[in-house]
Design an enzyme around this catalytic site. Sequence first.
Site, PDB file in Angstrom:
ATOM      1  N   ASP A  19       0.807  -1.218   0.000  1.00  0.00           N
ATOM      2  CA  ASP A  19       0.000   0.000   0.000  1.00  0.00           C
ATOM      3  C   ASP A  19       0.843   1.273   0.000  1.00  0.00           C
ATOM      4  OD1 ASP A  19      -1.992  -1.843   0.210  1.00  0.00           O
ATOM      5  OD2 ASP A  19      -2.789  -1.126   2.114  1.00  0.00           O
ATOM      6  N   MET A  25      -3.387  -1.476  -4.285  1.00  0.00           N
ATOM      7  CA  MET A  25      -3.568  -1.758  -2.867  1.00  0.00           C
ATOM      8  C   MET A  25      -4.309  -3.075  -2.652  1.00  0.00           C
ATOM      9  SD  MET A  25      -4.126   2.035  -1.427  1.00  0.00           S
ATOM     10  CE  MET A  25      -2.996   3.317  -1.877  1.00  0.00           C
ATOM     11  N   LEU A  26      -3.625  -4.161  -3.010  1.00  0.00           N
ATOM     12  CA  LEU A  26      -4.149  -5.511  -2.882  1.00  0.00           C
ATOM     13  C   LEU A  26      -3.061  -6.372  -2.243  1.00  0.00           C
ATOM     14  CD1 LEU A  26      -5.614  -5.819  -6.486  1.00  0.00           C
ATOM     15  CD2 LEU A  26      -6.938  -5.489  -4.383  1.00  0.00           C
ATOM     16  N   ALA A  27      -3.466  -7.278  -1.346  1.00  0.00           N
ATOM     17  CA  ALA A  27      -2.494  -8.114  -0.640  1.00  0.00           C
ATOM     18  C   ALA A  27      -1.637  -8.928  -1.610  1.00  0.00           C
ATOM     19  CB  ALA A  27      -3.220  -9.040   0.332  1.00  0.00           C
ATOM     20  N   HIS A  28      -2.269  -9.496  -2.641  1.00  0.00           N
ATOM     21  CA  HIS A  28      -1.500 -10.315  -3.580  1.00  0.00           C
ATOM     22  C   HIS A  28      -0.563  -9.462  -4.434  1.00  0.00           C
ATOM     23  CE1 HIS A  28      -5.455  -9.508  -5.427  1.00  0.00           C
ATOM     24  NE2 HIS A  28      -4.811  -9.474  -6.584  1.00  0.00           N
ATOM     25  N   HIS A 155     -14.477 -30.240 -19.696  1.00  0.00           N
ATOM     26  CA  HIS A 155     -15.917 -30.037 -19.910  1.00  0.00           C
ATOM     27  C   HIS A 155     -16.673 -30.955 -18.967  1.00  0.00           C
ATOM     28  CE1 HIS A 155     -19.718 -29.356 -21.941  1.00  0.00           C
ATOM     29  NE2 HIS A 155     -19.896 -30.679 -21.925  1.00  0.00           N
TER      30      HIS A 155
END
Length: 192
Positions: A19, A25-28, A155
């Site tokens: 961050d 701003m993403l944890a991953h 499938h």
Amino acid sequence: MEVLDKNNKAVPNLYCIGDANGKYMLAHAASAQGISAVENMCGRENILNHLSIPAACFTHPEVSFVGLTQEQAEERAKKEGFKVGVVKTSFKANSKALAELEGDGMAKAIYRKDTGEILGVWIMGLHAADLIHEASNAVAMNQTIQELKFNVHAHPTLSEVLDELFKHADVDKPKGKPQGQAVAPKKVVAKS
């Protein structure tokens, strides 16, 4: 992310992830930035393509995306002089989605018409957050949309939504070059 000083020069051996750098701003995203920073600290050059980082909204239906919006892609195309291709498909014809009573949903791919470069993929529907990874990994590995149409999907699965999407993408034929025949894949022998 390298840290810049007040003169806009990189500060040696100082990195900023997560961050604090304001990129995504993403944890991953922070985890991927950390891995990239450590690789660079160890002398192994690594540049994280932030356009390959997926994002998801855990709503109903779920929404996920990777890369650019159509508007951002068109703006880039105008600056760089290429045409944007857009292909869409729906969950309505997907057997797994229908079996789950979740036929509402769609997927959209945005790509360069001349090269097949994937500029963005957006999915709205059942398990969209799980489905986006095929596209985000393709962006990270610089795969083209033409290459993805040869991926095999089990499938009946929701992944067939992306299979349909990639197979319906129309990339321009190279100008001035004769169109050759498809190259046969290399023979793979399974050893037991």
